[in-house]
Design a protein around this motif. Structure first.
Motif, short mmCIF file in Angstrom:
data_model
loop_
_atom_site.label_atom_id
_atom_site.label_comp_id
_atom_site.label_asym_id
_atom_site.label_seq_id
_atom_site.Cartn_x
_atom_site.Cartn_y
_atom_site.Cartn_z
N ASN A 102 0.82 -1.06 0.01
CA ASN A 102 0.12 -0.06 0.11
C ASN A 102 0.83 1.19 -0.21
N PHE A 103 2.14 1.17 0.45
CA PHE A 103 2.79 2.32 0.39
C PHE A 103 3.85 2.45 -0.26
N VAL A 104 4.82 1.68 -0.52
CA VAL A 104 6.20 1.84 -1.07
C VAL A 104 5.94 2.39 -2.50
N LEU A 105 5.35 1.79 -3.31
CA LEU A 105 5.22 2.25 -4.59
C LEU A 105 4.50 3.30 -5.07
N LYS A 106 3.13 3.34 -4.37
CA LYS A 106 2.11 4.46 -4.42
C LYS A 106 2.43 5.79 -3.95
N GLN A 107 3.09 5.90 -2.60
CA GLN A 107 3.52 7.15 -2.06
C GLN A 107 5.01 7.25 -1.74
N GLY A 108 5.72 6.03 -1.39
CA GLY A 108 7.09 6.24 -1.06
C GLY A 108 8.03 6.57 -2.06
N PHE A 109 7.77 5.68 -3.32
CA PHE A 109 8.73 6.05 -4.46
C PHE A 109 8.41 7.46 -5.08
N PRO A 110 7.27 8.07 -5.31
CA PRO A 110 7.37 9.56 -5.75
C PRO A 110 7.93 10.34 -4.91
N LEU A 111 7.77 10.34 -3.60
CA LEU A 111 8.34 11.00 -2.70
C LEU A 111 9.72 11.16 -2.68
N ALA A 112 10.22 9.99 -2.64
CA ALA A 112 11.86 9.84 -2.54
C ALA A 112 12.37 10.56 -3.94
N LEU A 113 11.61 10.30 -5.13
CA LEU A 113 12.20 10.98 -6.39
C LEU A 113 12.07 12.43 -6.44
#
Length: 274
Positions: A102-113
């Protein structure tokens, strides 16, 4: 980007050394790790939390530690649950399954980029640290700390292998075999880390490894007796809280000197775009 064949290969210390080397050359440098798991935390002057390893790397780069250098931090709680910190602040407590689904690809990755882009705009070079191994094929589709990030950021990759543990050359070749072809292209070479002994004895193995991977070994870094903490949860090193910050500087200089003397700095500069 510095990735490793395993946890504990020495990614954190190699990144710290490169940050100091690039800073010594007059460049504006910042470290970055998109996501990591650590109980070894550092609190910034603004009260935000980040992994201590990235704080040490910031000091190596002669920069004030900034939570953007470690935008996603997982503090393990046990039973596959972690406290998730985003940009230095508590975000949620999650089970590993919830985090991945639920988090890593949907929210985490865009945030990190987004955070990485901001650091790249402000610096001459950002030295990115990977997590664990890029060849963990069971979680590769969720692994925003290694090749997914390198691909998206179009970042060249150097892979570090720990020769002290044994199986160094097998781990290098095996890692390359397990990577997708488009990710192998991003790899510009390898660093062998924590070596003790006669360097001449490695020559045949290095030659074979370079032939099999079609990539260069860019250096053999000796075992360095310093006490900067590693960040990966499996390293089992000393707690960073035992190490006074005033002791970091001379250790970072020693680390940078060892890398400069035992690695192909000209090639590493070219990898970094200089």
């Amino acid at each position: 980007m510095v990735q490793g064949t395993s946890s504990g290969a020495g990614k954190s210390t190699i990144v710290a050394g490169l940050c100091r080397i690039f800073s010594d050359a007059g460049r504006k440098v910042a470290p970055f790790k998109s996501q990591n798991m650590s109980s070894n935390l550092y609190q910034t002057a603004g009260g935000l939390k980040m992994a201590r390893a990235q704080a040490i790397q910031a000091v190596a780069a002669r920069r004030e530690p900034d939570a953007r250098m470690n935008p996603i931090l997982l503090k393990p709680l046990g039973d596959y649950r972690s406290e998730v910190l985003v940009n230095g602040r508590f975000y949620a407590e999650m089970h590993a399954r919830e985090y991945y689904e639920n988090f890593v690809l949907k929210q985490g990755f865009p945030l990190a980029l987004k955070v990485l882009d901001s650091l790249r705009r402000e610096n001459d070079v950002v030295v990115i640290e990977g997590a664990g191994s890029p060849a963990e094929i069971n979680i590769a589709r969720y692994d925003i700390a290694n090749m997914l990030l390198a691909e998206k950021a179009e970042s060249p990759v150097v892979i570090v292998a720990d020769i002290e543990r044994g199986g160094c050359f097998a781990s290098i070749v095996g890692t390359m075999q397990l990577l997708k072809p488009k990710h192998r292209v991003l790899v510009k070479g390898f660093l062998i880390n924590k070596f003790r002994g006669d360097l001449a004895l490695l020559a045949p193995a290095i030659k074979t490894t370079e032939k099999m991977t079609r990539k260069r070994v860019l250096g053999v870094v000796p075992k360095i007796e310093i006490e900067l903490p590693e960040e990966d949860s499996l390293d089992g090193g000393r707690a960073g809280s035992e190490l006074p910050q005033e002791s970091w500087g001379w250790q970072l200089d020693l680390l940078a000197k060892a890398i400069k003397e035992n690695a192909d700095i000209e090639r590493l500069n070219r990898v970094a775009g200089f």
